[in-house]
Motif scaffolding. Sequence first.
Motif, PDB file in Angstrom:
ATOM      1  N   UNK A 332       0.853  -1.186   0.000  1.00 19.03           N
ATOM      2  CA  UNK A 332       0.000   0.000   0.000  1.00 19.03           C
ATOM      3  C   UNK A 332       0.888   1.234   0.000  1.00 19.03           C
ATOM      4  N   UNK A 333       0.950   1.929  -1.115  1.00 19.43           N
ATOM      5  CA  UNK A 333       1.806   3.102  -1.245  1.00 19.43           C
ATOM      6  C   UNK A 333       0.939   4.350  -1.303  1.00 19.43           C
ATOM      7  N   UNK A 395       8.839 -10.017  -6.755  1.00 16.19           N
ATOM      8  CA  UNK A 395       7.574 -10.687  -6.414  1.00 16.19           C
ATOM      9  C   UNK A 395       7.342 -10.785  -4.906  1.00 16.19           C
ATOM     10  N   UNK A 396       7.711  -9.706  -4.198  1.00 14.97           N
ATOM     11  CA  UNK A 396       7.437  -9.658  -2.769  1.00 14.97           C
ATOM     12  C   UNK A 396       6.020  -9.181  -2.470  1.00 14.97           C
ATOM     13  N   UNK A 397       5.306  -8.753  -3.499  1.00 13.11           N
ATOM     14  CA  UNK A 397       3.905  -8.354  -3.363  1.00 13.11           C
ATOM     15  C   UNK A 397       3.145  -8.837  -4.585  1.00 13.11           C
ATOM     16  N   UNK A 398       1.903  -9.221  -4.387  1.00 18.59           N
ATOM     17  CA  UNK A 398       1.072  -9.685  -5.493  1.00 18.59           C
ATOM     18  C   UNK A 398       0.347  -8.545  -6.189  1.00 18.59           C
ATOM     19  N   UNK A 399       0.215  -7.402  -5.505  1.00 19.09           N
ATOM     20  CA  UNK A 399      -0.446  -6.233  -6.094  1.00 19.09           C
ATOM     21  C   UNK A 399      -0.022  -5.000  -5.315  1.00 19.09           C
ATOM     22  N   UNK A 400      -0.008  -3.859  -5.989  1.00 18.08           N
ATOM     23  CA  UNK A 400       0.272  -2.593  -5.317  1.00 18.08           C
ATOM     24  C   UNK A 400      -0.952  -1.688  -5.422  1.00 18.08           C
ATOM     25  N   UNK A 401      -1.354  -1.102  -4.310  1.00 23.51           N
ATOM     26  CA  UNK A 401      -2.419  -0.099  -4.276  1.00 23.51           C
ATOM     27  C   UNK A 401      -1.763   1.245  -4.044  1.00 23.51           C
ATOM     28  N   UNK A 402      -1.996   2.181  -4.946  1.00 19.63           N
ATOM     29  CA  UNK A 402      -1.329   3.483  -4.825  1.00 19.63           C
ATOM     30  C   UNK A 402      -2.060   4.497  -5.669  1.00 19.63           C
ATOM     31  N   UNK A 403      -1.432   5.665  -5.835  1.00 21.58           N
ATOM     32  CA  UNK A 403      -1.958   6.694  -6.714  1.00 21.58           C
ATOM     33  C   UNK A 403      -1.388   6.559  -8.110  1.00 21.58           C
ATOM     34  N   UNK A 404      -1.859   7.409  -9.002  1.00 23.76           N
ATOM     35  CA  UNK A 404      -1.472   7.296 -10.397  1.00 23.76           C
ATOM     36  C   UNK A 404      -0.008   7.556 -10.671  1.00 23.76           C
ATOM     37  N   UNK A 418      -3.661  -1.166  -8.576  1.00 22.75           N
ATOM     38  CA  UNK A 418      -5.022  -0.630  -8.442  1.00 22.75           C
ATOM     39  C   UNK A 418      -4.952   0.759  -7.844  1.00 22.75           C
ATOM     40  N   UNK A 419      -5.683   1.696  -8.446  1.00 24.38           N
ATOM     41  CA  UNK A 419      -5.711   3.076  -7.962  1.00 24.38           C
ATOM     42  C   UNK A 419      -6.549   3.158  -6.692  1.00 24.38           C
ATOM     43  N   UNK A 420      -5.951   3.669  -5.621  1.00 23.00           N
ATOM     44  CA  UNK A 420      -6.643   3.812  -4.351  1.00 23.00           C
ATOM     45  C   UNK A 420      -6.777   5.274  -3.945  1.00 23.00           C
ATOM     46  N   UNK A 421      -6.165   6.172  -4.720  1.00 19.29           N
ATOM     47  CA  UNK A 421      -6.171   7.592  -4.364  1.00 19.29           C
ATOM     48  C   UNK A 421      -7.328   8.334  -5.037  1.00 19.29           C
ATOM     49  N   UNK A 422      -7.216   9.650  -5.079  1.00 21.47           N
ATOM     50  CA  UNK A 422      -8.362  10.475  -5.466  1.00 21.47           C
ATOM     51  C   UNK A 422      -8.783  10.314  -6.916  1.00 21.47           C
ATOM     52  N   UNK A 423      -7.915   9.758  -7.770  1.00 17.85           N
ATOM     53  CA  UNK A 423      -8.295   9.601  -9.178  1.00 17.85           C
ATOM     54  C   UNK A 423      -9.066   8.316  -9.433  1.00 17.85           C
ATOM     55  N   UNK A 428     -15.159   3.122  -2.628  1.00 16.40           N
ATOM     56  CA  UNK A 428     -14.738   2.050  -1.733  1.00 16.40           C
ATOM     57  C   UNK A 428     -15.214   2.235  -0.295  1.00 16.40           C
ATOM     58  N   UNK A 429     -16.102   3.171  -0.031  1.00 14.49           N
ATOM     59  CA  UNK A 429     -16.544   3.446   1.332  1.00 14.49           C
ATOM     60  C   UNK A 429     -17.764   2.605   1.690  1.00 14.49           C
ATOM     61  N   UNK A 430     -17.941   2.372   3.003  1.00 13.20           N
ATOM     62  CA  UNK A 430     -19.113   1.662   3.484  1.00 13.20           C
ATOM     63  C   UNK A 430     -19.045   0.169   3.234  1.00 13.20           C
ATOM     64  N   UNK A 431     -20.134  -0.512   3.553  1.00 11.74           N
ATOM     65  CA  UNK A 431     -20.192  -1.970   3.400  1.00 11.74           C
ATOM     66  C   UNK A 431     -20.139  -2.374   1.926  1.00 11.74           C
ATOM     67  N   UNK A 432     -20.862  -1.677   1.085  1.00  6.23           N
ATOM     68  CA  UNK A 432     -20.821  -1.990  -0.345  1.00  6.23           C
ATOM     69  C   UNK A 432     -19.471  -1.632  -0.944  1.00  6.23           C
TER      70      UNK A 432
END
Length: 496
Positions: A332-333, A395-404, A418-423, A428-432
């Motif tokens: 998670x970056x 291959x120390x991580x299977x996926x990276x979550x970060x910004x663009x 996978x983009x996790x930042x503002x773009x 991704x909020x809440x139960x859904x």
Amino acid sequence: MSSLRAKIQDVFNEPACEQNRGKDAKARKKGCSKPLTPGAAGGGCAFDGAKIVLQPITDVAHLIHAPLACEGNSWDNRGAASSGPTLWRTSFTTDLTELDIVMGQGERKLFKAIREIKEAHRPPAIFVYPTCVTALIGDDIEAVCRRAAEKFGLPVVPVNAPGFVGSKNLGNKLAGEALLEHVIGTVEPDDAGPYDINILGEFNLSGEFWLVKPLLDRLGIRVRACIPGDARYLDIASAHRARAAMMVCSTALINLARKMEQRWDIPFFEGSFYGITDTSEALRQISQLLVKKGADPEILDRTEAMIADEEAIAWKKLAAYRPRLEGKRVLLNTGGVKSWSVVHALMEIGIEIVGTSVKKSTVEDKERIKQILKDDNHMFEQMPARELYAMLSEHKADIMLSGGRTQFIALKAKTPWLDINQERQHPYAGYEGVVQLVRQIDLAIHNPIWCQVREPAPWDCQPAVREELPRTKSEAATLHAVQEFAGTTADDFGEC
């Protein structure tokens, strides 16, 4: 300029910040920004930070008093969403030229621009942003705004956060000061109730607050003002009559939350709507604060009943993804509240966290990470691109979550990203939202493209070329002619 200096000093002395309280007087005067090294990016200026916080107020006209280039910070810089007005998507600027600056026409041009916006769009308010140029030449923005408000009969709010005064984070807080001084408390609502709350620091990225608001509606809790996501000017102006507040991003608007508690006795807490557990805990704390402020205690039972129903539905949906994702490693970056809230959300379904960035996280954020991960070995302040690439390529991580900005490092290392930042394009909020987050991680990790891009390139290992005997004399003549033209014969072909 003296008033701006006083505001900045007041922000630097923020008593609600745990990190700030631990500093001595000399360190506190320097604020929270680290000195930049040559060639390093500053991460945005104060003007950028103020614009980010206030622009999602959707029915307001945002006027940039500066040369045209300063309005390069456009409406879509954070992916916030609106359920109604679209005026915030229109860029307004005074477009100062060298001649305007030399001849001292800046203030006159600003007044004219305010009049044109009022006549053409009739917004409930106009926010005016000076930048480095207009602050340095000494345009009296506050005086022009006062005169325009009297002349045109609408609020004209000066947002005094020129870029040179500090970092983007400082601009966030100066935007909060502008709301406190000129907006909040200026309108008295006629429908205030015991279940009114404010949500501070929620930007409604990709419309994700719309996944949380129905939960509050089911409990009979009204969001009087969500600042700034999908906000309206009149809602913010009457936000002082809320009974409680939840702060989503403390690094942006902690000064706003603290001063609203001091002035209008609105208690607040910091929470997160990322992940099942954190969403449930946030709903509980909101209900508990409302009960302390006089709401009927039966809301606590209704909250627990709804949480039980929603958690059961969410866990049932997540059960399908657990066998596919359990044990997968995530890097998670990112920073801020996401450095711990997203970590908690992912660990709930069995995903392993190999590292999380805490570059923009507060002391409280770091403490939460330590409690979640049980140690601080997986926390890093800053990881250079070279080390980030080495970690992913090994291959120390299977996926990276970060910004663009770091997506190309992952793509070069042939690692899912996978983009996790503002773009981001998904809420991704809440139960859904947590189900959507897990679904996108699953799609990214198990995308068949990664098996293909990781295979050796054809030119790295050519298969043996076997010459087939021509069936006719014409085919033999054709092959011979082609080989002579290319300067080769059949004997020149060999194995890789």
